[in-house]
Design a protein around this motif. Structure first.
Motif: not given
Length: 127
Positions: A65-69, A60-62
């Motif tokens: 992942l783009a949101i974390f950037f 789910g996190l992967l």
């Protein structure tokens, strides 16, 4: 599914919290999340399998992942003037560190798989 994801996220956050506590004892020499990931890796190696809840949370996190950037990109925009004045040095540092990390990774893989003949066949150059 949701309960499994929440359980997996809780496990990941527990390991991150343990890493944060551990980094207090070593006075911040290694970031807490890095210590937490190492401890999680050791836990998974000892356990010899990945719990479905951890796998579900990680997937789910992967997937997002783009949101974390986004925070990092916004942070860079705050320093546009400094980036413009030292842009060439930043670009050179990024290019050199990327090339160095690719070379080190290739050398480590070559060393790690040195005695392994199970990979691709070598071409026959006798003809």
């Amino acid at each position: 599914m949701l309960a499994s994801m929440i359980r997996g996220l809780a496990i990941l956050l527990i390991f991150q919290s343990i890493g944060e506590v551990a980094t207090r004892f070593i006075h911040g020499l290694i970031p807490g999340p890095v210590i937490g990931m190492i401890l999680l890796l050791v836990f998974l190696i000892v356990k010899k399998k990945i719990a479905p809840s951890i796998s579900t949370a990680a997937d789910g996190l992967l997937a997002h992942l783009a949101i974390f950037f986004i925070p990092a990109a916004v942070g860079v925009m705050l320093y546009v003037s400094e980036l413009a004045s030292a842009g060439a040095a930043w670009l050179l540092a990024i290019l050199l560190s990327t090339a160095a990390s690719m070379a080190i990774t290739a050398l480590l893989l070559k060393w790690f798989f040195k005695g392994d003949d199970s990979g691709a066949k070598k071409p026959d150059l006798s003809s």
